[in-house]
Design a protein around this motif. Structure first.
Motif, PDB file in Angstrom:
ATOM      1  N   ARG B   2      -9.733  -6.294   7.028  1.00  0.00           N
ATOM      2  CA  ARG B   2      -9.522  -5.169   5.947  1.00  0.00           C
ATOM      3  C   ARG B   2      -8.047  -5.163   5.472  1.00  0.00           C
ATOM      4  O   ARG B   2      -7.440  -4.903   4.587  1.00  0.00           O
ATOM      5  N   LEU B   5      -6.608  -7.808   3.721  1.00  0.00           N
ATOM      6  CA  LEU B   5      -7.091  -7.699   2.150  1.00  0.00           C
ATOM      7  C   LEU B   5      -6.196  -6.724   1.503  1.00  0.00           C
ATOM      8  O   LEU B   5      -5.746  -6.914   0.351  1.00  0.00           O
ATOM      9  N   THR B   6      -5.926  -5.379   2.391  1.00  0.00           N
ATOM     10  CA  THR B   6      -5.052  -4.312   1.494  1.00  0.00           C
ATOM     11  C   THR B   6      -3.821  -4.962   1.368  1.00  0.00           C
ATOM     12  O   THR B   6      -3.162  -4.713   0.484  1.00  0.00           O
ATOM     13  N   LEU B   8      -2.739  -8.217   0.930  1.00  0.00           N
ATOM     14  CA  LEU B   8      -3.001  -9.064  -0.397  1.00  0.00           C
ATOM     15  C   LEU B   8      -3.058  -8.293  -1.371  1.00  0.00           C
ATOM     16  O   LEU B   8      -2.276  -8.575  -2.360  1.00  0.00           O
ATOM     17  N   LEU B   9      -3.720  -7.286  -1.358  1.00  0.00           N
ATOM     18  CA  LEU B   9      -3.853  -6.238  -2.732  1.00  0.00           C
ATOM     19  C   LEU B   9      -2.478  -5.748  -2.969  1.00  0.00           C
ATOM     20  O   LEU B   9      -2.247  -5.749  -4.176  1.00  0.00           O
ATOM     21  N   GLY B  12      -0.289  -8.363  -4.287  1.00  0.00           N
ATOM     22  CA  GLY B  12      -0.839  -8.743  -5.754  1.00  0.00           C
ATOM     23  C   GLY B  12      -0.714  -7.878  -6.630  1.00  0.00           C
ATOM     24  O   GLY B  12      -0.160  -8.345  -7.817  1.00  0.00           O
ATOM     25  N   LEU B  13      -0.876  -6.715  -6.490  1.00  0.00           N
ATOM     26  CA  LEU B  13      -0.926  -5.850  -7.743  1.00  0.00           C
ATOM     27  C   LEU B  13       0.390  -5.275  -8.213  1.00  0.00           C
ATOM     28  O   LEU B  13       0.888  -5.250  -9.153  1.00  0.00           O
ATOM     29  N   ARG B  57      -3.741  -0.755 -20.938  1.00  0.00           N
ATOM     30  CA  ARG B  57      -4.675  -1.591 -20.487  1.00  0.00           C
ATOM     31  C   ARG B  57      -5.932  -1.689 -21.003  1.00  0.00           C
ATOM     32  O   ARG B  57      -6.304  -0.745 -21.921  1.00  0.00           O
ATOM     33  N   TYR B  58      -6.763  -2.675 -21.072  1.00  0.00           N
ATOM     34  CA  TYR B  58      -8.123  -2.627 -21.522  1.00  0.00           C
ATOM     35  C   TYR B  58      -8.886  -3.157 -20.830  1.00  0.00           C
ATOM     36  O   TYR B  58      -8.728  -4.201 -19.956  1.00  0.00           O
ATOM     37  N   ARG B  73     -11.846   3.135 -11.428  1.00  0.00           N
ATOM     38  CA  ARG B  73     -10.693   2.165 -11.279  1.00  0.00           C
ATOM     39  C   ARG B  73      -9.627   2.532 -12.326  1.00  0.00           C
ATOM     40  O   ARG B  73      -8.393   2.352 -11.478  1.00  0.00           O
ATOM     41  N   PHE B  74      -9.777   2.794 -13.330  1.00  0.00           N
ATOM     42  CA  PHE B  74      -8.500   2.851 -14.364  1.00  0.00           C
ATOM     43  C   PHE B  74      -7.850   4.177 -13.744  1.00  0.00           C
ATOM     44  O   PHE B  74      -6.680   4.018 -13.732  1.00  0.00           O
ATOM     45  N   ARG B  76      -7.576   5.250 -10.556  1.00  0.00           N
ATOM     46  CA  ARG B  76      -6.970   4.904  -9.509  1.00  0.00           C
ATOM     47  C   ARG B  76      -5.582   3.978  -9.895  1.00  0.00           C
ATOM     48  O   ARG B  76      -4.859   3.824  -9.024  1.00  0.00           O
ATOM     49  N   GLU B  77      -5.588   3.120 -10.792  1.00  0.00           N
ATOM     50  CA  GLU B  77      -4.592   2.216 -11.300  1.00  0.00           C
ATOM     51  C   GLU B  77      -3.444   3.270 -12.126  1.00  0.00           C
ATOM     52  O   GLU B  77      -2.616   2.689 -12.637  1.00  0.00           O
TER      53      GLU B  77
ATOM     54  N   ARG C  42      -3.085 -13.330  -6.251  1.00  0.00           N
ATOM     55  CA  ARG C  42      -3.301 -12.070  -6.772  1.00  0.00           C
ATOM     56  C   ARG C  42      -4.839 -11.940  -7.269  1.00  0.00           C
ATOM     57  O   ARG C  42      -5.444 -11.329  -7.144  1.00  0.00           O
ATOM     58  N   SER C 317      -6.874  -7.604 -17.564  1.00  0.00           N
ATOM     59  CA  SER C 317      -7.095  -7.647 -18.904  1.00  0.00           C
ATOM     60  C   SER C 317      -7.661  -8.688 -19.207  1.00  0.00           C
ATOM     61  O   SER C 317      -7.363  -9.324 -20.455  1.00  0.00           O
TER      62      SER C 317
END
Lengths: 277, 378, 349
Positions: B2, B5-6, B8-9, B12-13, B57-58, B73-74, B76-77, C42, C317
């Motif tokens: 875990r 993964l976190t 990586l996240l 990544g983000l 974002r969409y 999710r939106f 949270r982001e 990513r 997106s």
């Protein structure tokens, strides 16, 4: 009335082409459940090439993609002897998905010089006849049928089972590709994601309704086209909900299955061929 | 696992933070080529281009069941404003609004609001009336076709406005309606159009997310009116005009007010945009800035209708009314009484205008409308 | 070069086949993401991101619920040689039954029970019809169930657009909301309607035990392996098949009730209810190799594919079709690997 018959033919044509393709594959013993996805991808390829070169090249591109789709299914269903149903369903998802991803930039564009629907409808009719002759009047047709009925015996007689199945998948794929191209080059004519709208599944159903006979597929496809048109032509003038019209082709298939289910399907349909088993 | 993964996240983000306002859009369909979602996405892009402090974002093709998880999710982001662009998201939006009281929500075509939920809509009914005038003038058979998506009040309101326009020019004309029960289905749109052509319709309007009706009508030389986005290019000789939406007008206004602190997550209970021609949220046009395809102007100038006892060219009437309804204080409204429905029941009394409530719940059918009409009041 | 059956593949070979095919799929996906201007690392991280937090996990679980219920029934049916691919329609019929109980029967503490009962019965009926057509007329269930999906679809459209259309829905295609008695409890503020999840786990366990620990299960497996032998042994083939069709249909029906009672709280357009679960569950069942218990694993795996795909399209997106591409490629890789590991390559003819 004339109008209704014309619509039956013109809307029935893509269904006819796709179901002829599926039929050919099934006569060789391979179920092609990827029709919807392959059709979607062919429609895109045809449109893209038609836009950048000419509609005729687009038509060829659509068929080409259909052939590739058939061969791809062959790799899994024939060479690897994987589960045909799952392979087909995956191919359907992959084709729909890939067309949606790759096609974004072709959305919202008109096609300046579409292909004539009538001409292609005649072509489809001719192909149905040709397919009938191929199946019953040629050596390849004999091999194809024997491979679909009893691959073991065919193998003993020296028929290349895998080769014939690949051939049927490629040829059938070409027809499925033609169906996709008809949609984007003649019927619409433009391209949007999801434009096949489930016709691929209808085509698979139609193969059964036609009892695996190309000539009967013609009537089945036209009947479907007719009923589809009539739900709008008769809307408001008959007290039947339009959903009832929409269900009729499927009810018919069940009825036909019930009346003739036991005998018609190729015996080796859906069964991978393993030598020496 | 875990942890990896976190990590990586996080790598990544790496979301862009800063003092940008983040607005996120939930679309009901694929962006596609011409329809509802495409128009919203165009509005989003234009808003982003116009507002340098805006980040958008969409996510497309969100089924109703997935609206809530998508909002989760939106949020949270870091989305501060969330636009939900379909009626079906209503309950998810209200539920999420309670869960996230500091996020601003705006629900297109919605009817229920909350302190942090506004509703908005850019409506076409005035444009439909004007297009109806043109359709009434252009139809030789007196039969005008309408391919309709779902029998909901919004679509019924549009058909009625259109039919009122058609009848104002040709009191005997009929508007033949066919329901396809789909927002996006080119095959159904095509065959419904063919059915109407077979019944003699020679001018077409529609609600569906592709230019299929226009392309089909043009094959038989029938006129048509585009929908949502400019569709002139799909049939340059046959598209007369159309309804064009400018969602960006609403988006820009709304987001500016959020940025300036006018709108907060506490005061949206009464914020409802029902924007029309005068706000610039909709446009009458075959293309942007082309109210009527120049090819068809002469015909519309030749056609006449009676207004207050005087003969007026249809073209002039359209242009006068368009100008009026685009002005800050319009005097004309298509739904001004006396209006009876097709069964003869008075729906809007003489001298009265339909209220917003009446517009939003319209179930009756205007005179001249022919065909099934699910939910028609007795 | 050709392939020949390998009766006893070594574990190493199986692992190698799976590794090779999955790597190939990942490579193709990486190419796709690159073409789309997204870093593959990513993208993969986002795809797996539902595993890293409670919110994501609840999404995986929610997606897994119908897959588990339907998948367990299908794994069971496939094992017995009944190729039910009509779960989509059986799920819809279940939703119809549930909606009827919720909307038209007197509400009370019994409502949820009645919903599951009626939904399960209608699902069983829909699966049973296909079984009956097979037993009585020899009609292939693959095709009848596929056709029945369409009938169920249009039935739901007819109901929500016609007689069952709600009074408070502004003319949209919905029934009115179910009364509170008809709402399934959820886990915290997630959408995980846990009673349906428990039903699914229970169904998987029960079918596993039935299939592998009882005389009836033995008979069913014989029927699945070799129908001719089953007949020769005097097994009541017709009755068994009817039974299997009913059970797998009933479970899909229960899944349909779970969706309307746990998530939507009303009947609505069919595509919004089923969301393709009936088809995805076929894959869950196939991956489980006819062992209902394994569906516990495969349903959650596919739940992850769906939730991860959603995360992907949201984070970048990306067009929604990315979900189809990801799942299509992974499935092809899995079946390719499975097939290859059962064979050995012969290099000469």
């Amino acid at each position: 009335m004339e109008e209704a018959l014309l619509r039956a033919v013109l809307f029935g044509t893509p269904i006819l082409l796709a179901s002829l393709g599926a039929l050919l594959a099934e006569r060789s013993g391979v179920v092609h459940l990827g029709v919807e996805g392959v059709m979607a991808l062919s429609a895109l390829a045809a449109f893209a090439l038609a836009l950048e070169t000419s509609p005729l090249l687009g038509l060829l591109a659509g068929m080409g993609v259909g052939v590739l789709g058939g061969v791809a299914l062959g790799v899994f269903a024939v060479t690897l002897r994987a589960n045909q149903f799952v392979a087909g369903l995956s191919l359907a998802a992959l084709g729909l998905g890939a067309s949606g991803l790759l096609g974004k930039r072709y959305e919202g564009l008109p096609l300046a010089n579409p292909l004539p629907e009538g001409g292609l409808a005649l072509l489809a009719l001719g192909l149905a006849l040709l397919l009938h002759l191929l199946l019953y009047r040629t050596r390849f047709g004999l091999y194809l049928r024997s491979v679909g009925e009893n691959p073991k015996a065919a193998d003993l007689f020296g028929v290349n089972v895998e080769g014939v199945r690949y051939g049927a998948l490629a040829l059938g794929g070409g027809l499925i590709g033609l169906a996709g191209a008809y949609l984007s080059l003649a019927y619409r004519p433009s391209w949007t994601d999801g434009m096949t709208g489930g016709l691929g599944w209808v085509a698979i159903a139609l193969v059964i309704l036609a009892a695996w006979e190309p000539l009967r597929a013609v009537f089945g496809a036209y009947l479907f086209g007719l009923l589809f048109f009539l739900q709008f032509r008769l809307q408001g003038s008959v007290p039947i909900p339009s959903e009832a019209f929409a269900t009729m082709p499927y009810l018919l298939v069940i009825l036909v299955l019930a009346l003739s289910g036991r005998t018609r399907a190729p015996k080796a349909l859906g069964v991978p061929f393993e030598r020496g088993r | 696992m875990r942890r990896v993964l976190t990590l990586l996240l996080a790598l990544g983000l790496g979301f862009a933070q800063g003092d940008k306002l983040k607005a996120c859009f939930i679309y009901v369909g694929p962006v596609g080529d011409a329809g509802w979602t495409y128009a919203h996405d165009l509005g989003r892009k234009k808003a982003e281009a116009a507002l340098p402090w805006l980040e958008t974002r969409y996510v497309e093709s969100v089924p109703e069941a997935q609206a809530l998880p998508v909002i989760d999710r939106f949020v949270r982001e870091g989305c501060q404003v969330i636009f939900a662009t379909s009626f079906g998201y209503g309950e998810a939006v209200l539920e999420a609004a309670k869960k996230y009281p500091n996020v601003i929500f705006a629900h297109a075509t919605g009817v229920k609001r909350a302190p942090n939920v506004a509703t908005y809509m850019a409506d076409f009914y005035q444009v439909y009336y004007l297009n109806g005038l043109a359709a009434g003038a252009l139809s030789k058979t007196g039969k005008v076709g309408y391919v309709a998506a779902f029998p909901i009040p919004e679509v019924k309101r549009h058909i009625n406005a259109f039919a009122l326009g058609v009848r104002a020019v040709n009191p005997k004309a009929q508007v033949l309606v066919r329901w396809i029960n789909a927002w996006y289905d080119p095959a159904k749109a095509r065959e419904a159009t063919e059915a109407l052509l077979a019944q003699g319709a020679d001018v077409f309007a529609f609600t569906e997310d592709t230019p299929t009706v226009i392309q089909t009508a043009a094959r038989k030389g029938a006129y048509s009116f585009g929908h949502y986005t400019p569709m002139l290019k799909f049939a340059p000789d046959h598209v007369v005009s159309g309804q064009i939406v400018h969602w960006e007008v609403i988006y820009i206004d709304f987001l500016k007010k959020v940025k300036e602190g006018v709108y907060t997550p506490k005061n949206l209970q009464n914020v409802d945009y029902f924007w029309l021609l005068q706000h610039g949220a909709v446009e009458m046009g075959a293309d942007y800035g082309v109210p009527i395809n120049p090819k068809h102007v002469p015909l519309l100038q030749k056609a006449k209708l009676a207004v207050g006892g005087k003969e007026v060219a249809v073209y002039d009437r359209i242009m006068t009314l368009l100008k009026d309804m685009q002005s800050p204080k319009p005097t004309f409204d298509p739904f001004t009484g006396p209006i009876r429905d097709r069964k003869g029941v008075v729906r809007i009394p003489a001298g009265k205008k339909a209220s917003l409530e009446e517009l939003l719940t319209m179930e009756w059918a205007a005179p001249g409308v022919v065909g099934d009409w699910p939910g028609e009041p007795k | 070069m050709r392939l020949e059956l390998d009766p006893a593949p070594s574990l190493g070979k199986v692992a190698l086949a799976y590794a090779a095919f999955l790597l190939l799929a990942l490579f193709l996906l990486a190419l796709l993401f690159l073409a789309y201007g997204v870093s593959p690392w990513r993208a993969f991280a986002v795809f797996l991101s539902p595993l890293t937090d409670p919110l994501g996990l609840s999404e995986v679980a929610r997606r897994a619920i119908p897959l588990l219920l339907i998948g367990a029934g299908l794994a069971f049916a496939f094992r017995v040689g009944f190729f039910n691919i009509g779960a989509e329609g059986q799920l819809l019929l279940g939703a119809v039954g549930g909606a009827y109980a919720a909307l038209f029967l007197p509400p009370g503490p019994w409502t949820l029970f009645l919903m599951f009962l009626l939904g399960g019965l209608l699902g069983a009926l829909w699966g049973g019809v296909a079984a009956w057509l097979k037993v009585r007329f020899g009609a292939s269930e693959i095709l009848t169930t596929l056709m029945q999906n369409y009938l169920a679809y249009y039935l739901v459209v007819y109901l929500v657009a016609g007689p069952w259309k709600g009074q408070l829905v502004f003319g949209f295609l919905y029934t009115d909301r179910f009364p509170p008695w008809a709402h399934l409890p959820r886990l915290g503020d997630t959408l995980v309607h846990w009673p349906t999840l428990l039903l699914g786990v229970g169904a998987a366990l029960a079918l596993q035990v039935l299939l592998f620990r009882t005389p009836l299960g033995f008979a069913l497996r014989v029927l699945g392996e070799n129908p001719a032998a089953a007949r020769y042994l005097g097994l009541p083939v017709g009755r068994l098949l009817l039974w299997v069709g009913g059970v797998s249909g009933a479970l899909a029906g229960l899944a349909g009730v779970g969706e309307v009672a746990g998530i939507h709280h009303r009947l609505l357009e069919p595509a919004q209810i089923s969301l393709g679960y009936g088809f995805t569950a076929i894959l869950a069942a196939w991956l489980a190799r006819g062992r209902p218990l394994w569906v516990l694993l495969t349903a959650f795996l596919l739940g992850l594919v769906l939730a991860g795909g959603d995360a992907l399209k949201l984070a970048f997106s990306m067009p929604f079709r990315v979900v189809d591409v990801v799942s299509g490629l992974f499935l092809l890789a899995l079946i390719g690997a499975e097939a290859l590991s059962r064979h050995r390559v012969i290099w000469r003819r």
